[in-house]
Design an enzyme around this catalytic site. Structure first.
Site, PDB file in Angstrom:
ATOM      1  N   GLU A 240      30.611 -83.359 132.120  1.00 11.72           N
ATOM      2  CA  GLU A 240      31.999 -83.666 132.487  1.00 11.72           C
ATOM      3  C   GLU A 240      32.635 -82.344 132.889  1.00 11.72           C
ATOM      4  O   GLU A 240      32.919 -81.513 132.036  1.00 11.72           O
ATOM      5  CB  GLU A 240      32.744 -84.281 131.291  1.00 11.72           C
ATOM      6  CG  GLU A 240      32.144 -85.569 130.758  1.00 11.72           C
ATOM      7  CD  GLU A 240      32.288 -86.724 131.717  1.00 11.72           C
ATOM      8  OE1 GLU A 240      33.040 -86.595 132.701  1.00 11.72           O
ATOM      9  OE2 GLU A 240      31.640 -87.756 131.502  1.00 11.72           O
TER      10      GLU A 240
HETATM   11  P1  NDP Z   1      33.841 -73.419 130.051  1.00 11.34           P
HETATM   12  O1  NDP Z   1      32.874 -73.946 131.016  1.00 11.34           O
HETATM   13  O2  NDP Z   1      34.205 -71.992 130.088  1.00 11.34           O
HETATM   14  O3  NDP Z   1      33.315 -73.677 128.551  1.00 11.34           O
HETATM   15  C1  NDP Z   1      32.998 -74.961 128.078  1.00 11.34           C
HETATM   16  C2  NDP Z   1      32.156 -74.832 126.823  1.00 11.34           C
HETATM   17  O4  NDP Z   1      30.889 -74.270 127.156  1.00 11.34           O
HETATM   18  C3  NDP Z   1      32.749 -73.923 125.754  1.00 11.34           C
HETATM   19  O5  NDP Z   1      32.468 -74.435 124.491  1.00 11.34           O
HETATM   20  C4  NDP Z   1      32.004 -72.632 125.990  1.00 11.34           C
HETATM   21  O6  NDP Z   1      31.946 -71.815 124.859  1.00 11.34           O
HETATM   22  C5  NDP Z   1      30.625 -73.158 126.310  1.00 11.34           C
HETATM   23  N1  NDP Z   1      29.775 -72.228 127.028  1.00 11.34           N
HETATM   24  C6  NDP Z   1      30.120 -71.128 127.738  1.00 11.34           C
HETATM   25  N2  NDP Z   1      29.015 -70.560 128.290  1.00 11.34           N
HETATM   26  C7  NDP Z   1      27.955 -71.306 127.920  1.00 11.34           C
HETATM   27  C8  NDP Z   1      26.557 -71.261 128.186  1.00 11.34           C
HETATM   28  N3  NDP Z   1      26.032 -70.315 128.969  1.00 11.34           N
HETATM   29  N4  NDP Z   1      25.757 -72.210 127.650  1.00 11.34           N
HETATM   30  C9  NDP Z   1      26.287 -73.199 126.882  1.00 11.34           C
HETATM   31  N5  NDP Z   1      27.607 -73.309 126.611  1.00 11.34           N
HETATM   32  C10 NDP Z   1      28.438 -72.380 127.113  1.00 11.34           C
HETATM   33  O7  NDP Z   1      35.090 -74.366 130.163  1.00 11.34           O
HETATM   34  P2  NDP Z   1      36.502 -74.192 129.483  1.00 11.34           P
HETATM   35  O8  NDP Z   1      36.339 -74.222 127.993  1.00 11.34           O
HETATM   36  O9  NDP Z   1      37.185 -73.031 130.106  1.00 11.34           O
HETATM   37  O10 NDP Z   1      37.235 -75.537 129.888  1.00 11.34           O
HETATM   38  C11 NDP Z   1      37.905 -75.701 131.094  1.00 11.34           C
HETATM   39  C12 NDP Z   1      37.064 -76.483 132.073  1.00 11.34           C
HETATM   40  O11 NDP Z   1      36.694 -77.723 131.490  1.00 11.34           O
HETATM   41  C13 NDP Z   1      37.807 -76.836 133.339  1.00 11.34           C
HETATM   42  O12 NDP Z   1      36.967 -76.650 134.457  1.00 11.34           O
HETATM   43  C14 NDP Z   1      38.107 -78.305 133.159  1.00 11.34           C
HETATM   44  O13 NDP Z   1      38.314 -78.982 134.360  1.00 11.34           O
HETATM   45  C15 NDP Z   1      36.918 -78.773 132.427  1.00 11.34           C
HETATM   46  N6  NDP Z   1      37.189 -80.004 131.716  1.00 11.34           N
HETATM   47  C16 NDP Z   1      36.590 -81.161 132.164  1.00 11.34           C
HETATM   48  C17 NDP Z   1      36.869 -82.351 131.544  1.00 11.34           C
HETATM   49  C18 NDP Z   1      36.195 -83.610 131.973  1.00 11.34           C
HETATM   50  O14 NDP Z   1      36.167 -84.542 131.162  1.00 11.34           O
HETATM   51  N7  NDP Z   1      35.649 -83.723 133.163  1.00 11.34           N
HETATM   52  C19 NDP Z   1      37.831 -82.438 130.445  1.00 11.34           C
HETATM   53  C20 NDP Z   1      38.376 -81.193 130.061  1.00 11.34           C
HETATM   54  C21 NDP Z   1      38.061 -80.021 130.699  1.00 11.34           C
HETATM   55  P3  NDP Z   1      33.028 -70.644 124.629  1.00 11.34           P
HETATM   56  O15 NDP Z   1      34.375 -71.187 124.968  1.00 11.34           O
HETATM   57  O16 NDP Z   1      32.894 -70.366 123.183  1.00 11.34           O
HETATM   58  O17 NDP Z   1      32.635 -69.515 125.528  1.00 11.34           O
END
Ligand code: NDP
Length: 500
Positions: A240
């Site tokens: 997502e």
């Molecule tokens: P990120 O992609 O930065 O992070 C998402 C999650 O992935 C966090 O828990 C993060 O950990 C983790 N993560 C980061 N790097 C890695 C890796 N290499 N391997 C595995 N996991 C990893 O997204 P954001 O948290 O900034 O969220 C915003 C984004 O989410 C926006 O693009 C938004 O549109 C999308 N989103 C989509 C939704 C949907 O349902 N389609 C709903 C809500 C948001 P950590 O934060 O600890 O680095």
């Protein structure tokens, strides 16, 4: 038990309130070994959970729901402290989340229980059924913008489908994850839901661990990394990701309503919503009127103080992305409200820019801030073409008083969800599946599709009697093969049903 009392923490994350920078809490960063240990524990929990069957799982899930509901004020405080969003927004997030949990708990048996399917004429001697079985342990990786609602869209449905869950929240918002896992431990226990705090490295460790499925919510860029990690074990994922949702406004639309929804969808939660309104395509004849109504509403919004309509940017670096998009939009467009000066550190006042070139970053890339671009179009058809013109495909909205035209536009929009005459109208409808197409991801959470997303279909065909036509043998008779050769054109030669 939820947090890793048994985990040797080598490092920690500290969360801070985006409103004033005060420290909220400190959590351990789980390393590879800690992740593996949690997945092992969840594996044992999964066996117990699976054995509970639909009825008992439903009862456990509803007890957990009640524990969350009874602590809603405390949970809202936590969400608000780590994201910076107003307490009321956090409460709304909790209410929406519990609606989904309730639906998943009460509908899992109906959707997933083994059912008979027609075996067909030739296979009349087979009793054919399909059932949906849990994968085992699902790893959930969540974002920070809706730290409860968004990951719970996976967690509720994965649990209801009979899986155990290891949940890794964003490092910006571990609080709600730990809190719901604690409520689970009190209400149910058995290591069925474990929270695992940490950073991106912890997410990578989870994606490469022995989990049976990954549910990822976050940016498209991170989804690609998670897919690559999961590929090491061929672990299936549901992704997502981000969006660049457009609102299409026809000349016959209720402009007051459209303006209200555009401001709500574009500025609410500081624009940090995956299905937030980032672009508007409006019929040229009503463009000025719509812009005036949007601006009149947006300029009333307060972004500071106790009664702020939305909080500061949760992720500090997102401010730079918003600034870049505003500057890029202003190369071709005109500011209808605000501009670069609206960006006051992490607080950003509403910004509305019109007539922006379609190639601008502000039109093509996810802004995730309180910026709305409004561009004129000739009609709904052109609006659909423009809406489809980005790599994303999450949601879209159409405003028109002509329901037929609205449905026709909805049919042509390359998105996973469309609302007509509202924005975000689907979010609380638990029976509606949610997910994107194109670079917004794949797979579905919510609804019956969401339950099946966390289940593997298992087919069973029971031979109940000997077949009259015995074809499943290497000793086929000439007589049987003669019948087959007659039956092929008889059964399939007439293209029956091809006529409209
Ligand atoms: P990120 O992609 O930065 O992070 C998402 C999650 O992935 C966090 O828990 C993060 O950990 C983790 N993560 C980061 N790097 C890695 C890796 N290499 N391997 C595995 N996991 C990893 O997204 P954001 O948290 O900034 O969220 C915003 C984004 O989410 C926006 O693009 C938004 O549109 C999308 N989103 C989509 C939704 C949907 O349902 N389609 C709903 C809500 C948001 P950590 O934060 O600890 O680095």
């Amino acid at each position: 038990m939820t947090l890793m009392e048994d985990t040797p923490a080598t490092a920690q994350v500290t969360t801070r309130n985006p409103v004033d920078g005060t420290v909220v809490a400190t959590y351990p960063i789980a390393d590879h070994a800690a992740v593996a240990a949690h997945v092992d524990r969840a594996r044992a929990g999964a066996a117990w959970w699976r054995d509970q069957g639909y009825r008992d799982r439903r009862a456990h899930l509803l007890r957990w729901k009640s524990a969350i509901a009874n602590g809603a004020e405390e949970l809202a405080d936590l969400i608000s402290a780590e994201t910076g969003k107003p307490h009321g927004d956090a409460l709304l997030e909790i209410m929406l989340t519990l609606g989904h949990l309730d639906w998943a708990a009460k509908n899992a048996e109906r959707v997933l229980k083994r059912r008979k399917v027609k075996a067909g004429l030739i296979n009349y001697n087979q009793h054919a059924t399909v059932g949906y079985e849990p994968y085992g342990v699902v790893g959930v990786i969540g974002p920070w913008n809706y730290p409860l609602y968004t990951p719970m869209g996976s967690i509720s449905y994965a649990l209801a489908a009979g899986n155990a869950v290891v949940f890794k929240p964003s490092e910006l918002t571990p609080g709600p994850a730990v809190w719901i896992a604690e409520r689970w431990a009190e209400a149910v226990g058995h290591d069925v839901l474990l929270a695992l705090t940490g950073d991106g490295g912890t997410g990578t460790a989870l994606a490469t661990s022995a989990v049976d499925k990954i549910a990822f919510t976050g940016s498209t860029a991170t989804a690609k990394k998670v897919m690559a990690s999961a590929a090491q074990r061929l672990t299936p994922i549901v992704a997502e990701c981000g969006g660049k949702d457009a609102v299409l406004v026809a000349a016959d639309a209720d402009l007051e309503a459209a303006a209200d929804f555009i401001v709500f969808g574009g500025m609410g939660n500081s624009g940090q919503t995956c299905v937030g309104v980032e672009r508007v395509y409006v019929a040229e004849s009503v463009k000025d009127s719509l812009v005036a109504k949007v601006v009149a509403r947006a300029e009333r919004l307060r972004t500071d103080g106790q009664d702020a309509h939305y909080g500061p940017m949760t992720l500090p670096s997102q401010t730079d992305v918003v600034a870049q998009h505003v500057n890029d939009a202003l190369r071709t467009g005109s500011a209808a409200l605000g501009g670069p000066d609206s960006i006051k550190g992490r607080r950003i006042d509403p910004i509305v820019i019109t007539d922006v070139d379609e190639s601008s970053e502000a039109v093509q890339a996810e802004t995730f801030g309180p910026l709305v671009v409004i561009n004129p179009v000739a009609n709904l058809d052109e609006a659909v073409d423009r809406a489809n013109g980005t790599p994303y495909g999450l949601g879209a909205a159409v405003f028109t008083s002509n329901r037929r035209a609205g449905k026709a536009a909805a049919a042509r929009l390359e998105t996973g969800v469309v609302t007509i005459n509202s924005v975000l109208g689907f979010a609380g409808v638990a029976a509606l599946p949610f997910g994107g197409v194109k670079e917004s991801g794949f797979g579905r959470i919510h609804g019956a599709d969401g339950l099946r997303e966390f289940s593997a279909a298992k087919s069973i065909a029971i031979q109940t009697r000997k077949a009259a036509l015995n074809l499943l043998t290497l000793d086929r008779t000439d007589k049987d093969m003669h019948t087959v050769s007659k039956m092929i054109p008889m059964l399939h030669g007439r293209a029956k049903g091809a006529k409209h």
